[in-house]
Design a protein around this motif. Structure first.
Motif, mmCIF file in Angstrom:
data_model
loop_
_atom_site.group_PDB
_atom_site.id
_atom_site.type_symbol
_atom_site.label_atom_id
_atom_site.label_comp_id
_atom_site.label_asym_id
_atom_site.label_seq_id
_atom_site.Cartn_x
_atom_site.Cartn_y
_atom_site.Cartn_z
ATOM 1 N N VAL A 47 -6.823 0.601 1.130
ATOM 2 C CA VAL A 47 -7.025 1.305 0.182
ATOM 3 C C VAL A 47 -8.404 1.987 0.298
ATOM 4 O O VAL A 47 -8.733 3.187 0.008
ATOM 5 C CB VAL A 47 -7.103 0.854 -1.301
ATOM 6 N N PHE A 51 -8.044 4.613 2.952
ATOM 7 C CA PHE A 51 -7.484 5.886 2.531
ATOM 8 C C PHE A 51 -8.307 6.554 1.844
ATOM 9 O O PHE A 51 -8.363 8.071 1.646
ATOM 10 C CB PHE A 51 -6.142 5.486 1.681
ATOM 11 N N LYS A 52 -9.088 6.043 0.920
ATOM 12 C CA LYS A 52 -10.210 6.957 0.045
ATOM 13 C C LYS A 52 -11.308 7.318 0.846
ATOM 14 O O LYS A 52 -12.164 7.893 0.333
ATOM 15 C CB LYS A 52 -10.576 5.866 -1.210
ATOM 16 N N LYS A 109 1.742 6.552 -6.581
ATOM 17 C CA LYS A 109 0.400 7.163 -7.116
ATOM 18 C C LYS A 109 -0.346 6.226 -8.007
ATOM 19 O O LYS A 109 -0.577 6.614 -9.152
ATOM 20 C CB LYS A 109 0.681 8.666 -7.774
ATOM 21 N N LEU A 132 -2.377 3.258 -6.691
ATOM 22 C CA LEU A 132 -3.072 2.614 -5.749
ATOM 23 C C LEU A 132 -4.199 1.843 -6.852
ATOM 24 O O LEU A 132 -4.372 0.654 -6.556
ATOM 25 C CB LEU A 132 -3.743 3.350 -4.670
ATOM 26 N N ARG A 155 1.258 3.689 -2.845
ATOM 27 C CA ARG A 155 0.616 5.206 -2.601
ATOM 28 C C ARG A 155 1.579 6.356 -3.127
ATOM 29 O O ARG A 155 1.505 7.320 -3.751
ATOM 30 C CB ARG A 155 0.212 5.429 -0.973
ATOM 31 N N ASP A 156 2.714 5.777 -2.740
ATOM 32 C CA ASP A 156 3.930 6.863 -2.886
ATOM 33 C C ASP A 156 4.136 6.918 -4.753
ATOM 34 O O ASP A 156 4.642 8.033 -5.123
ATOM 35 C CB ASP A 156 5.154 6.382 -2.207
ATOM 36 N N PHE A 173 0.775 -1.132 -0.005
ATOM 37 C CA PHE A 173 -0.016 0.065 0.221
ATOM 38 C C PHE A 173 0.870 1.264 0.083
ATOM 39 O O PHE A 173 0.428 2.269 -0.843
ATOM 40 C CB PHE A 173 -0.783 -0.037 1.230
ATOM 41 N N GLU A 174 1.889 1.339 0.919
ATOM 42 C CA GLU A 174 2.876 2.376 0.927
ATOM 43 C C GLU A 174 3.401 2.698 -0.443
ATOM 44 O O GLU A 174 3.652 3.838 -0.803
ATOM 45 C CB GLU A 174 3.744 2.294 2.203
#
Length: 186
Positions: free
Chosen positions: A107, A110-111, A27, A29, A24-25, A20-21
């Motif tokens: 995810v 996060f969203k 971009k 996901l 995310r980093d 996930f990290e």
């Protein structure tokens, strides 16, 4: 982050958090989630692939070769493919379904989405899925991602698990309730 959510703990939680990290980093996901969904669909359809993933009898090398062929066939590349290869090299491919589930939970969090586990007797149409999503959104106030599982043994209706809440409107449960009520009356 993994420590905050009990659904993303243990080995699968650590791997899911790392993925996930990274996604995310980078971009990516949505792309990674789509790749993992595609891999899970391939896994669900192939009993040979399930056996390869779950069985400790296969060597890491044999799993790696088979996984590479599956990834090529499914069109999975980039972060997702590399991640699945790392799982294989670390002899953790057996946990891939739990990792995917935990990744989806991260995810969704996060969203700002909620995730609901839905059990139905037969496959739902897109119209029914959309209606279910909108009904759950009206209850939660959030967009709801659905994990739909088909279980013919519930006969009909559906079972919805959303967070700590569960609604069981399956025909099987209703029949069991009637059976127990008749035993008590008799």
């Amino acid at each position: 982050m993994a420590g905050e959510d009990p659904s993303v703990s243990g080995v699968s939680g650590r791997y899911a958090t790392a993925l996930f990290e990274l996604a995310r980093d980078e971009k990516s996901l949505d792309a990674v989630k789509a790749d993992l969904d595609r891999f899970e669909a391939v896994l669900a359809e192939s009993s040979d692939l399930k056996r390869l993933v779950r069985s400790p009898v296969f060597s890491a090398e044999a799993q790696s070769k088979a996984l590479a062929a599956v990834l090529d066939h499914a069109g999975i590349s980039g972060i997702s493919a590399n991640f699945l290869k790392v799982l294989t090299a670390n002899r953790r491919l057996f946990a891939v379904s739990d990792v995917i589930r935990a990744f989806r939970a991260l995810v969704a969090k996060f969203k700002g989405e909620a995730t609901a586990d839905i059990t139905v007797a037969e496959h739902l149409s897109e119209k029914n899925i959309d209606a279910l999503k909108s009904a759950l959104k009206s209850v939660t106030g959030k967009d709801v991602a659905l994990n739909v599982k088909v279980d013919p043994s519930i006969i009909g209706g559906l079972v919805v698990k959303l967070g700590s809440r569960m609604v069981d409107s399956s025909v099987r449960t209703k029949l069991n309730s009637i059976k127990h009520a008749m035993k008590e009356a008799g």
